[in-house]
Structure formats: C-alpha cells, structure tokens
Design a protein around this motif. Structure first.
Motif, PDB file in Angstrom:
ATOM      1  N   THR A 280     -11.769  46.800  28.028  1.00 55.37           N
ATOM      2  CA  THR A 280     -10.288  47.172  27.871  1.00 55.37           C
ATOM      3  C   THR A 280      -9.980  48.617  27.299  1.00 55.37           C
ATOM      4  O   THR A 280      -9.021  48.900  26.629  1.00 55.37           O
ATOM      5  N   SER A 281     -11.103  49.296  27.421  1.00 59.93           N
ATOM      6  CA  SER A 281     -10.849  50.720  26.843  1.00 59.93           C
ATOM      7  C   SER A 281     -11.824  51.708  27.803  1.00 59.93           C
ATOM      8  O   SER A 281     -12.862  51.201  28.185  1.00 59.93           O
TER       9      SER A 281
ATOM     10  N   ARG B  25     -13.353  55.836  27.432  1.00 56.99           N
ATOM     11  CA  ARG B  25     -13.278  57.123  26.820  1.00 56.99           C
ATOM     12  C   ARG B  25     -13.018  58.266  27.869  1.00 56.99           C
ATOM     13  O   ARG B  25     -12.910  58.118  29.011  1.00 56.99           O
TER      14      ARG B  25
ATOM     15  N   ARG C 173     -10.636  44.969  16.991  1.00 57.56           N
ATOM     16  CA  ARG C 173     -11.476  45.757  18.136  1.00 57.56           C
ATOM     17  C   ARG C 173     -12.944  45.617  17.928  1.00 57.56           C
ATOM     18  O   ARG C 173     -13.643  45.273  18.307  1.00 57.56           O
TER      19      ARG C 173
ATOM     20  N   TRP D 122     -18.490  52.742  22.857  1.00 59.15           N
ATOM     21  CA  TRP D 122     -17.080  52.619  23.310  1.00 59.15           C
ATOM     22  C   TRP D 122     -15.940  53.225  22.372  1.00 59.15           C
ATOM     23  O   TRP D 122     -14.908  53.104  22.977  1.00 59.15           O
TER      24      TRP D 122
ATOM     25  N   VAL E 172     -12.107  59.892  22.430  1.00 63.89           N
ATOM     26  CA  VAL E 172     -11.316  58.624  22.351  1.00 63.89           C
ATOM     27  C   VAL E 172      -9.915  58.913  21.924  1.00 63.89           C
ATOM     28  O   VAL E 172      -9.706  59.949  21.723  1.00 63.89           O
TER      29      VAL E 172
ATOM     30  N   TYR F  90      -8.244  55.993  27.451  1.00 71.86           N
ATOM     31  CA  TYR F  90      -7.399  54.893  27.828  1.00 71.86           C
ATOM     32  C   TYR F  90      -7.644  53.800  27.197  1.00 71.86           C
ATOM     33  O   TYR F  90      -8.562  53.244  27.115  1.00 71.86           O
ATOM     34  N   ALA F  91      -6.898  52.983  26.734  1.00 65.47           N
ATOM     35  CA  ALA F  91      -6.775  51.472  26.276  1.00 65.47           C
ATOM     36  C   ALA F  91      -5.794  50.380  26.949  1.00 65.47           C
ATOM     37  O   ALA F  91      -4.566  50.949  26.769  1.00 65.47           O
ATOM     38  N   THR F  92      -6.309  49.504  27.354  1.00 61.93           N
ATOM     39  CA  THR F  92      -5.291  48.548  27.932  1.00 61.93           C
ATOM     40  C   THR F  92      -4.635  47.796  26.841  1.00 61.93           C
ATOM     41  O   THR F  92      -5.248  47.527  25.719  1.00 61.93           O
TER      42      THR F  92
ATOM     43  N   GLY G 214     -16.111  47.779  26.287  1.00 66.91           N
ATOM     44  CA  GLY G 214     -15.253  49.077  26.552  1.00 66.91           C
ATOM     45  C   GLY G 214     -16.234  49.631  27.597  1.00 66.91           C
ATOM     46  O   GLY G 214     -17.145  49.336  28.034  1.00 66.91           O
TER      47      GLY G 214
ATOM     48  N   GLU H  54      -6.108  57.196  32.611  1.00 69.73           N
ATOM     49  CA  GLU H  54      -4.963  57.468  31.948  1.00 69.73           C
ATOM     50  C   GLU H  54      -3.813  57.835  33.311  1.00 69.73           C
ATOM     51  O   GLU H  54      -2.776  57.663  32.957  1.00 69.73           O
TER      52      GLU H  54
END
Length: 452
Positions: free
Chosen positions: A192-193, A195, A257, A293, A329, A368-370, A396, A404
C-alpha cells in the motif's frame, strides 16, 4: 475450496511457463541503443498475447526507443475502469556473472524460471495475462472495463510515460501497479505504499590530469579521497542522512501503519538469508521493515576512480565520481531534496578540488501511498487470501516507480500487486521467479476480477 481458476491455471501451467521463457529470450534491455529493436520485438510479443487473450483493442505505442503496449476491453462506458500498469524493459546483465543460465536463455529449475526479466517484470505482467484468462474461463467476460499499459522504459525512469498518457488520454477509476515485491512466498501481503526516488551524480576533480603518484603524492589533491570523505559524511553515527532540513518534510507514519508492518512475520536470520545482505544497518530507532518502507534512505550505487580495469598506472587520478540513489517518503519531493543536496555538497566539499553535481530531476519520482480504507485494498486482500489460503497482511515497497504519476494523470487511486520476492535477485545475476508464486498471483487476480 479449490477454485475453477486454480484448476484452469494448474492445467495451463506449462503454457504460462512457456510464455515466460519465450518472452525472456527477447533481450529488451532499457537504455541501450543496440537493443532498440529488441524492445520493439518484446512489445510485439506481448501485444500478440493480449490479442490472444481476447482484448479487442491492442496497440504498440512507439515512444522514442522504448515502445509501450496498450490494450483495452470496454464492456460498458459507464462501468468501472481498471488500468493495469507494468513494464517489459529489463536491466542490462553481465553474462559472465550468471551461473544458472545465460541472461536471455530462460531455464526452469527447482520450481523457478531463471532469466533476466523473469521476475522484474515480465513474470508479473504474465500473472495478469493468465489471471485474466482464468477469470474469463470462469465468468465468460470481464466484469469491469480493463486497460493495460505496459511501458518500455521503466528501468530508465519512465521519461516518456507522461507524454504517452497525455497523447492517448488514458483514464481510469483504479490503477493496479505491478512492479513490486511480495514479502514472503507463504505470507501474502497487500502493498500500500511506494517510496520515491532521486538519482544524482557527483564528480570530483583533483589534478588537471592523471599524475604519477611518485611525482605529486602528498601535496596533490586526490579526488578519490575527497569523494570518499563526502560520501562518509552523508550519514551520521545513528544512520541518519545529514542533509540540512532533510527530515523536515518526512511524514510521521501512523500507529496503524507501524502496527501493520509489525504484524508481518519477520526474523533477522530469515531476512539476511533471503536478501543476501550480510548484516543489518540503517537508521536507529526503526525496525528493518520500517527502514525499508517508511523511512528515507541514501545509497551509493556506483563509484569510479583511478584504474578500475586493467593494471594500475600508479597515478593520482584527475577525477572520481559516484552515483547516489536517494529514496524519499511522504511528504518529501524530488525538487526539495535536490535543493538540500546541492546546498550540502557545496558546504561539505573541500575548496582544494573542483566538483560537478548532476541531479536527475527529469527521472525523479514522488512517493505514493494508497488510501488505506479504499475498498479495493480489502478486495485484493480477500483475493490473495483465497489464493494463498492464509490472511493477507499489509506491506510497502522499498523501490521507486511512477505510481504517483499514474495517480496524478488518471485521478485514480493506485493499488499495488506484484509476484516478485526479495530473493528473486532483481537487477543481479541469476534473476528468477517462483512458478508457485506466479500461479498463486494469477489465481488471486482472477479472484479479484470476479469480485469487482
């Protein structure tokens, strides 16, 4: 319960492996002019597989020296549209360092397919192809509008991806990004993420030409010494990056998280065995998975000076250089970190040498992070649990990629799904992919499509 998708994939196992070994044989090496024709051959091979799968529209988009493959299957313009992203270009390989096979002659051995691109990322693309075929065998037709965009220059920074998406007006309601790793073959986890990344090259200049060390050794400025000193100053004794202001924009990870990562099965000896990293270091105060992550990192990925090949000439070199890879990040940006790096180098390097700092902002990538509560996250977790037979955790991705950019260009959230493993040797010799993980990944995707 044994699903019909599992039965389908089991009965077509040899075909999936054959597709992968055939595709690996095409040396679609990124950024090397002599492989431009191979990139086009690779794109055409994938285009043929997508047409055979049933996509009514399949096109090869010829970006400069790096063709992309686009396919779409629109069942209803008003229905949800899902875009699958991946890449078919691969990293260069040093054949003399491979032991299992040569890089572009895939072999099947002990449950793995060995060959460049088998895991990064041709295998991941084929998991989608065969996951969709299993879904079609079960359900007869897609339940959502499907698009696939498989680019040919991810390994060189996705330089033309934005232009391609603008030119062809690519839209979606959800993006599935498939250029990532799983945590463990027996313990699935939804990524879900991701870097972000920034590359920079620092060149240091000493004598005006290479000079016999016996003639100038002592008073002459040695660029390797100064480059080494600067590199050593990049981290403090607690493993933190020393660029002034670097951590000002680093978002504090949520307790939720951190708890998700802590729930993953982890042991130092298992990590060291699977990652081949010899020892554990990094920023104090954070777990290994958090360092991977959730926290930024700075690495030296190439260094050059003196006589790296052949006999030494016994000279103090005129120049030395290093390439830095900085992983960032939320809420850092490539532009802000580039400014911090410029100021730090200028204030750190000795005035006895000259220097040149080149920063690749054009290939920089944002993190990016979902959205953690997006329903697609739980839907993918349920699909992975169906395929693996155990609950799926959360993880991650330590690398970078254009996630992104895809989110910004489509306005859609990005969900990550990959079938790579930390021990698949990406970018190294004897790259491989687990056949069992590929099949489970394809089964999970079939279940995901069924649930849309």
């Amino acid at each position: 319960m044994i699903s019909s998708a599992r039965d389908f994939l089991s009965s077509h196992r040899d075909e999936l492996i054959g597709d992968l070994t055939d595709w690996v044989s095409v040396p679609s090496v990124a950024g090397v002019p002599e492989h431009e024709a191979d990139l086009l051959r690779s794109a055409n091979r994938l285009a043929g597989l997508l047409r055979a799968t049933g996509f009514p529209t399949v096109e090869v988009w010829k970006a400069p020296a790096a063709p992309a493959v686009y396919a779409e299957w629109i069942i209803d313009p008003a229905a949800e549209t899902v875009l699958v992203y991946g890449h078919h270009d691969v990293r260069a390989a040093k054949a003399e360092e491979w032991e299992e096979t040569t890089p572009f002659r895939a072999v099947v051995r002990d449950g793995y397919v060995y060959g460049r691109g088998s895991s990064d990322a041709k295998g991941q693309v084929l998991a989608h192809v065969w996951g969709l075929r299993a879904h079609l065998a079960e359900c007869g037709a897609p339940r959502v509008n499907l698009k696939m965009l498989i680019e040919g220059e991810e390994e060189t920074g996705s330089i033309h991806l934005r232009d391609l998406m603008e030119e062809h007006r690519v839209t979606a309601d959800l993006v599935i990004f498939s250029d990532t790793l799983l945590w463990h073959p027996d313990h699935p986890a939804v990524c879900t993420s991701m870097r972000g990344m920034l590359l920079a090259q620092l060149r240091v200049f000493g004598p005006l030409r290479d000079m016999h060390s016996g003639a100038v050794s002592g008073p002459a400025p040695n660029p390797i010494h100064e480059l080494s000193r600067v590199i050593a100053a990049l981290h403090d004794d607690k493993g933190r990056i020393t660029l002034p202001g670097f951590y000002d924009d680093v978002a504090e990870p949520s307790a939720r998280r951190r708890a998700e990562l802590a729930a993953l099965p982890y042991a130092d000896d298992d990590w060291l065995r699977r990652s081949d990293t010899r020892s554990i270091g990094g920023e104090e105060g954070w777990t290994v998975l958090e360092r991977l992550w959730l926290r930024p990192a700075a690495e030296v990925i190439t260094i050059l000076g003196g006589d790296p090949a052949g006999p030494s000439r016994g000279a103090v070199p005129a120049a030395a250089e290093a390439t830095l890879s900085i992983r960032i990040v939320p809420d850092q940006t490539p532009a802000a970190v580039a400014d911090q790096l410029r100021r730090w180098v200028a204030s750190t390097i000795s005035d006895r040498v000259g220097h040149e700092l080149t920063i690749g902002l054009e290939t920089g990538q944002d993190p990016y992070a979902t959205p953690p509560d997006h329903p697609a996250v739980e839907a993918l977790a349920s699909a992975m649990q169906e395929a693996w037979g155990v609950p799926a955790g959360r993880m991650g991705n330590a690398g970078g990629g254009p996630a992104e950019l895809l989110a910004r260009m489509t306005g859609a959230p990005v969900l990550f799904f990959g079938t790579g493993l930390p021990d698949d040797r990406w970018h190294d010799s004897d790259e491989r992919t687990s056949i069992d993980v590929l099949l489970k990944g394809a089964e999970a995707l079939a279940a995901f499509w069924r649930g849309r």
